[in-house]
Scaffold this motif. Structure first.
Motif, PDB file in Angstrom:
ATOM      1  N   THR A 180      -1.959   3.652 -19.267  1.00  0.00           N
ATOM      2  CA  THR A 180      -1.197   4.288 -17.726  1.00  0.00           C
ATOM      3  C   THR A 180      -0.848   2.966 -17.286  1.00  0.00           C
ATOM      4  N   GLU A 181       0.425   3.975 -16.034  1.00  0.00           N
ATOM      5  CA  GLU A 181       0.762   2.906 -15.115  1.00  0.00           C
ATOM      6  C   GLU A 181       1.391   4.171 -14.082  1.00  0.00           C
ATOM      7  N   PRO A 182       0.657   3.597 -12.436  1.00  0.00           N
ATOM      8  CA  PRO A 182      -0.017   1.803 -12.077  1.00  0.00           C
ATOM      9  C   PRO A 182      -1.333   2.116 -12.791  1.00  0.00           C
ATOM     10  N   SER A 183      -1.929   1.254 -13.215  1.00  0.00           N
ATOM     11  CA  SER A 183      -3.546   0.510 -14.482  1.00  0.00           C
ATOM     12  C   SER A 183      -3.999   0.219 -12.198  1.00  0.00           C
ATOM     13  N   ALA A 184      -5.526   0.161 -12.588  1.00  0.00           N
ATOM     14  CA  ALA A 184      -6.395   0.127 -12.285  1.00  0.00           C
ATOM     15  C   ALA A 184      -7.250  -0.162 -12.143  1.00  0.00           C
TER      16      ALA A 184
END
Ligand code: DAH
Length: 341
Positions: A251-255
């Motif tokens: 994933t990009e961005p990831s959280a």
């Protein structure tokens, strides 16, 4: 002799039993080895030859009549017992107790998670627990030398080509994307395996739910709103969420998503370690490389993914302090979830 036979025949004809035991006693009296009728057969030798034919015939008739009578009486009594016609049911008796099992707490929580996402159009998908390197790692953009591929974390079944027990349910999103074009809305609950030392907070077998949403124009805001909806359905309508930057290869961005502590509601307690927040899942926008790896046009489509551990959510909801409880099948523990559905 003939008089005796006639007397016994009369007795047989008029006999009627009130209980099965009585019928049996009559059989013993008449027909058993030491009974009246066999005794007459023994005396038969002394009957004078002229009347033997007549006496013999009557004797056989008596024996048959006695046998039939005993059987008739027994059948009649058994039938009336079965139909209950002689006895009314006792309506004051307590009902018979049929113990039924209870659902395992992890199943209870998994079903709840499924239902929450089904309400907004997600469908359930499943994949194999034994996976190849492509679906578990490579398609998900894990670099060749990524530490998660290491023997320390992964249970390998075969090397070259690598076959392993899946380390996360993200492998299922690869399988779904390979077989389906967007729009995709799916959640994938399942068992995962990692080579970890067993403790109160970690186990080598645990459960995750993976989520995936792919369509044209899906944004980070869509993910945030979807996860806020989930958090409020799961932990209560006053729940707040926060997203902290993180990293996942796929994933990009990831959280990382935290929910406000449902025990203290914010100020801090031992459950949230005085932070007011509890970590519940990883999430992010699906990396375009992953979409392309799975045959989905990353120039046209975008999407988000998320993954959470069912054990962690269950521990939080029910205040279970030791993760090992879920795997020990101790009835004292499991019975406490009888009312959960
Ligand atoms: N697969 C991750 C894990 O096992 C969890 C996860 C994080 C899944 C982020 C996701 C995601 O889909 O976007 O820790």
């Amino acid at each position: 002799m003939i008089d005796k036979i006639d007397a016994l025949l009369k007795e047989v004809e008029s006999f009627s039993a009130k209980t099965v035991e009585e019928a049996e006693a009559f059989r013993v009296k008449m027909l058993s080895k030491k009974g009246e009728i066999p005794a007459l057969f023994k005396d038969f030798k002394s009957v004078d030859p002229a009347s033997r034919k007549d006496v013999g015939m009557r004797l056989n008739q008596l024996k048959q009549a006695a046998t039939d009578k005993v059987n008739e009486e027994k059948d009649r009594l058994a039938a009336s017992e079965d139909s209950g016609s002689t006895q009314r049911p006792d309506m004051t008796m307590p009902a018979r107790f049929n113990p039924i099992g209870s659902r395992h707490p992890l199943s209870v929580v998994r079903n709840r998670i499924n239902k929450i996402f089904e309400k907004i159009g997600f469908v359930i998908s499943e994949g194999p627990e034994i996976e190849d390197d492509w679906h578990n790692f490579s398609a998900l953009n894990f670099p060749e030398e990524h530490p998660a591929r290491d023997m320390q974390d992964t249970f390998f079944v075969e090397k070259n080509p690598d076959i392993a027990l899946r380390t996360h349910t993200s492998s299922v999103q690869v399988r779904v994307m390979e077989n389906q074009q967007p729009p995709i809305r799916t959640i994938s609950p399942g068992r995962v395996f990692r080579n970890e030392a067993i403790s109160a907070r970690a186990h080598c077998i645990f459960h995750q739910v993976e989520g995936l949403y792919i369509d044209e124009g899906v944004s980070f805001a869509d993910m945030k709103q979807t996860l806020l909806y989930f958090a409020r359905e799961m932990f209560g309508e006053d729940t707040q969420i926060r997203l902290r930057p993180s990293f996942f290869p796929f994933t990009e961005p990831s959280a990382e998503m935290d929910v406000s502590c449902n025990i203290c509601g914010g100020p801090g307690c031992t459950i949230c370690k005085y932070s007011g927040w509890i970590e519940v899942m990883g999430c992010g926008m699906v990396d375009p490389n992953v979409l392309d790896n799975c045959g989905i046009d990353s120039a046209r489509y975008s999407g988000f993914a998320f993954g959470m551990g069912i054990e962690r959510i269950t521990m939080n909801l029910y205040q279970v302090k030791d993760l090992r409880m879920f795997f020990e099948n101790d009835l004292r523990f499991l019975k406490q979830f009888e009312s959960a559905v």
